[in-house]
Design a protein around this motif. Sequence first.
Motif, mmCIF file in Angstrom:
data_model
loop_
_atom_site.group_PDB
_atom_site.id
_atom_site.type_symbol
_atom_site.label_atom_id
_atom_site.label_comp_id
_atom_site.label_asym_id
_atom_site.label_seq_id
_atom_site.Cartn_x
_atom_site.Cartn_y
_atom_site.Cartn_z
ATOM 1 N N TYR B 31 0.839 -1.200 0.000
ATOM 2 C CA TYR B 31 0.000 0.000 0.000
ATOM 3 C C TYR B 31 0.873 1.248 0.000
ATOM 4 O O TYR B 31 1.796 1.379 0.806
ATOM 5 C CB TYR B 31 -0.886 -0.012 1.240
ATOM 6 N N TYR B 35 -0.488 12.327 0.326
ATOM 7 C CA TYR B 35 -1.283 13.275 1.087
ATOM 8 C C TYR B 35 -0.739 14.684 0.838
ATOM 9 O O TYR B 35 0.436 14.865 0.573
ATOM 10 C CB TYR B 35 -1.180 13.002 2.590
ATOM 11 N N GLN B 45 -5.937 12.968 1.764
ATOM 12 C CA GLN B 45 -5.418 11.950 0.860
ATOM 13 C C GLN B 45 -5.709 12.324 -0.590
ATOM 14 O O GLN B 45 -6.839 12.668 -0.941
ATOM 15 C CB GLN B 45 -6.035 10.601 1.204
ATOM 16 N N TYR B 48 -4.245 6.771 -3.662
ATOM 17 C CA TYR B 48 -3.602 5.659 -3.009
ATOM 18 C C TYR B 48 -3.548 4.471 -3.962
ATOM 19 O O TYR B 48 -4.213 4.442 -5.002
ATOM 20 C CB TYR B 48 -4.311 5.276 -1.697
ATOM 21 N N MET B 50 -3.187 0.118 -3.842
ATOM 22 C CA MET B 50 -3.173 -1.098 -3.034
ATOM 23 C C MET B 50 -2.176 -2.124 -3.544
ATOM 24 O O MET B 50 -1.846 -3.075 -2.841
ATOM 25 C CB MET B 50 -4.567 -1.688 -2.951
ATOM 26 N N LYS B 57 -8.647 7.085 -6.295
ATOM 27 C CA LYS B 57 -8.690 8.460 -5.834
ATOM 28 C C LYS B 57 -8.927 8.537 -4.346
ATOM 29 O O LYS B 57 -9.690 7.764 -3.785
ATOM 30 C CB LYS B 57 -9.812 9.212 -6.567
ATOM 31 N N GLY B 58 -8.271 9.520 -3.732
ATOM 32 C CA GLY B 58 -8.556 9.842 -2.349
ATOM 33 C C GLY B 58 -9.576 10.958 -2.279
ATOM 34 O O GLY B 58 -10.467 11.050 -3.127
ATOM 35 N N ASP B 59 -9.418 11.842 -1.317
ATOM 36 C CA ASP B 59 -10.387 12.907 -1.107
ATOM 37 C C ASP B 59 -10.176 14.121 -2.009
ATOM 38 O O ASP B 59 -11.113 14.844 -2.310
ATOM 39 C CB ASP B 59 -10.343 13.364 0.361
#
Lengths: 113, 115
Positions: B31, B35, B45, B48, B50, B57-59
């Motif tokens: 992972y 950020y 974030q 990311y 895996m 996508k993050g936020d």
Amino acid sequence: GENVEQHPSTLSVQEGDSAVIKCTYSDSASNYFPWYKQELGKRPQLIIDIRSNVGEKKDQRIAVTLNKTAKHFSLHITETQPEDSAVYFCAASALLGYSTLTFGKGTMLLVSP
Amino acid sequence: EAQVTQNPRYLITVTGKKLTVTCSQNMNHEYMSWYRQDPGLGLRQIYYSMNVEVTDKGDVPEGYKVSRKEKRNFPLILESPSPNQTSLYFCASSGVRAGVPDTQYFGPGTRLTVL
């Protein structure tokens, strides 16, 4: 998505006092709750984490409690020392499928000698 | 020594000039994540991954791209940087133990200024 609220934003204590930082989260699927400490100019570092199958975890002067019903978790620091001064972040994540890790906005802890 | 490295550590650039921030880890972690940290907003974030060839996508993904062609590397690409992307950027990585994430390790950070 997940929303993590953290309080207070700043906390000043005297050396030797206890400090408590509280976080609430919105996604009931979240089940991993780490706490990070970030000293000035440094990277965040994990200090303790808790998973939803336990309600409390302790590591020397640091403890974390979790209330899944109320969707809140707290960091407790006892016998604070000046070197505890830093910004502390809580975070929440749903482990299934390893979704995003959402952080609170941070608490600046100042421990005065 | 187990570590996450980022380069460059500091970068001043101009609007629209493509840039890449590299991130590498030597812990064989599945992972990896990016950020951004802004005053009063905490850590948010961006993207990311895996595993190799798996990104999500993050936020706050707008204006950023990532790739994960190798397990150890996770570069962050700004195709056309804008001043609102001025920030402190952290890369992080973690392993997965028994299907759940292990401790997340952060890189030293990259301070980006877009003029």
